[in-house]
Design an enzyme around this catalytic site. Sequence first.
Site, PDB file in Angstrom:
ATOM      1  N   ASN A   1       6.706 -18.881  10.331  1.00 54.94           N
ATOM      2  CA  ASN A   1       7.392 -18.507   9.083  1.00 54.94           C
ATOM      3  C   ASN A   1       8.562 -19.468   8.881  1.00 54.94           C
ATOM      4  O   ASN A   1       8.799 -20.368   9.681  1.00 54.94           O
ATOM      5  CB  ASN A   1       7.870 -17.052   9.147  1.00 54.94           C
ATOM      6  CG  ASN A   1       8.295 -16.529   7.785  1.00 54.94           C
ATOM      7  OD1 ASN A   1       7.578 -16.674   6.797  1.00 54.94           O
ATOM      8  ND2 ASN A   1       9.454 -15.914   7.704  1.00 54.94           N
ATOM      9  N   LYS A   2       9.288 -19.274   7.806  1.00 51.75           N
ATOM     10  CA  LYS A   2      10.393 -20.170   7.461  1.00 51.75           C
ATOM     11  C   LYS A   2      11.346 -20.347   8.635  1.00 51.75           C
ATOM     12  O   LYS A   2      11.619 -19.410   9.369  1.00 51.75           O
ATOM     13  CB  LYS A   2      11.141 -19.622   6.247  1.00 51.75           C
ATOM     14  CG  LYS A   2      12.200 -20.531   5.696  1.00 51.75           C
ATOM     15  CD  LYS A   2      11.643 -21.907   5.325  1.00 51.75           C
ATOM     16  CE  LYS A   2      10.517 -21.839   4.317  1.00 51.75           C
ATOM     17  NZ  LYS A   2       9.919 -23.172   4.067  1.00 51.75           N
TER      18      LYS A   2
ATOM     19  N   ASP B   1       3.469 -17.773   7.112  1.00 54.59           N
ATOM     20  CA  ASP B   1       2.608 -18.813   6.548  1.00 54.59           C
ATOM     21  C   ASP B   1       1.350 -19.021   7.375  1.00 54.59           C
ATOM     22  O   ASP B   1       0.369 -19.549   6.874  1.00 54.59           O
ATOM     23  CB  ASP B   1       3.385 -20.123   6.448  1.00 54.59           C
ATOM     24  CG  ASP B   1       4.435 -20.079   5.351  1.00 54.59           C
ATOM     25  OD1 ASP B   1       4.161 -20.586   4.261  1.00 54.59           O
ATOM     26  OD2 ASP B   1       5.518 -19.512   5.589  1.00 54.59           O
TER      27      ASP B   1
ATOM     28  N   GLN C   1      15.749 -20.154  -0.260  1.00 57.18           N
ATOM     29  CA  GLN C   1      14.769 -19.301  -0.936  1.00 57.18           C
ATOM     30  C   GLN C   1      15.225 -17.851  -1.001  1.00 57.18           C
ATOM     31  O   GLN C   1      14.897 -17.136  -1.947  1.00 57.18           O
ATOM     32  CB  GLN C   1      13.402 -19.381  -0.227  1.00 57.18           C
ATOM     33  CG  GLN C   1      12.710 -20.725  -0.344  1.00 57.18           C
ATOM     34  CD  GLN C   1      12.912 -21.567   0.898  1.00 57.18           C
ATOM     35  OE1 GLN C   1      13.971 -21.516   1.539  1.00 57.18           O
ATOM     36  NE2 GLN C   1      11.915 -22.358   1.262  1.00 57.18           N
TER      37      GLN C   1
ATOM     38  N   GLY D   1       5.391 -20.285  -1.092  1.00 55.28           N
ATOM     39  CA  GLY D   1       4.966 -18.990  -0.592  1.00 55.28           C
ATOM     40  C   GLY D   1       3.492 -19.076  -0.237  1.00 55.28           C
ATOM     41  O   GLY D   1       2.675 -19.555  -1.039  1.00 55.28           O
ATOM     42  N   ALA D   2       3.145 -18.629   0.956  1.00 48.18           N
ATOM     43  CA  ALA D   2       1.791 -18.840   1.475  1.00 48.18           C
ATOM     44  C   ALA D   2       0.713 -18.338   0.520  1.00 48.18           C
ATOM     45  O   ALA D   2      -0.265 -19.037   0.238  1.00 48.18           O
ATOM     46  CB  ALA D   2       1.653 -18.150   2.828  1.00 48.18           C
TER      47      ALA D   2
END
Length: 359
Positions: free
Chosen positions: A251-252, A241, A200, A53-54
């Site tokens: 992002n993911k 992120d 996640q 997680g950023a």
Amino acid sequence: MQGNYKALWLSDDMFDECLEVIDQRQLPFVYDTKYLTNTDEVVSAIKNMTVRGAGVIGSVAAFGIYIAAIEVDGDYEALSQKAALIRESRPTAVNLMWAVDKMMGLLKDSNNLIEDARVFAIELNDKEAKESQEIAKHGCDIIEDILKKKNKTKINILTHCNAGWLAVIDEGTALAPIYEAKRRGIDVHVWVDETRPRNQGASLTAWELAQSEIEHTIIADNTGGHLMQIGEVDMVIVGADRVSANGDVANKIGTYLKALAAHDNNVPFYVAIPASTFDFEIKDGVKEIPIELRSPDEVRFINGVDEEGVPRRVRITPENSPAINYGFDVTPARLITGLITNKGVCEADFDKIKEKFRG
């Protein structure tokens, strides 16, 4: 310290003060923590996703500088070498680089490196916690506005990956408005993307929401578009992120596809971020943001528990089939309804971002 610091905290259970973190690799099956007592352990925890997680990566990096300062007995030059190792531990999350650079800049003229590193790390994390609390308020205002416009009493929100308190202190980014909605008495249901290959969403977001007794349903990653088509999604909220100066969002992996589906079905698509997620050196996120390429084994194997509750790792692909594992993708600014920040909601636009955050 501000906030709950649920994903990490300073601990004196060891001989010297160290950082204790939740081992997120074992959730939701086992709750365990790890002690980070030196630079190598901090770097390893970031690389192997013990912490992820950023925001939390940035928080661990800041406290990692404190731990490294103890390790080198307050020698700034030696600390700089340790800091470089922490800074290079993962490539995409800009919060990591930001936290290390911020800490080293603050410590440059320090006369008491160890104590100052501790103070600065706590201050940095306090700031992140307060930003999360502001994101919660601004994001929940949007939720209330959508309910009012649709004349509904219950909202369905889709999220991708994990952006709760396991990812960003105090209550995360994308999940922070949802937690605030519960406090305001709003009836909220969350569609939780599983987020392959590391799951996640299924492992962490669902676990978080269950802890807070928030109604949610885990869905396969490919289900979101269908739900949007049939009117079962009122809004999408994701974290990030890294966000470029023009509003492109890393992002993911899979976030871009959700944004395309949301755009095609007129579903509001929001990205919730603290200020530290902006990278103003990058002007075109699609072309310039580095995308982490992770082990193909994360695609080839999956973790779970068997019928007897025993944790297992099993291969789900043909033994000799190759795989590739991009950790992130970039969603262009044109697909984003707005950026939910600690300073309010901002358009994903170069001039608007510059005015609000660099004006």
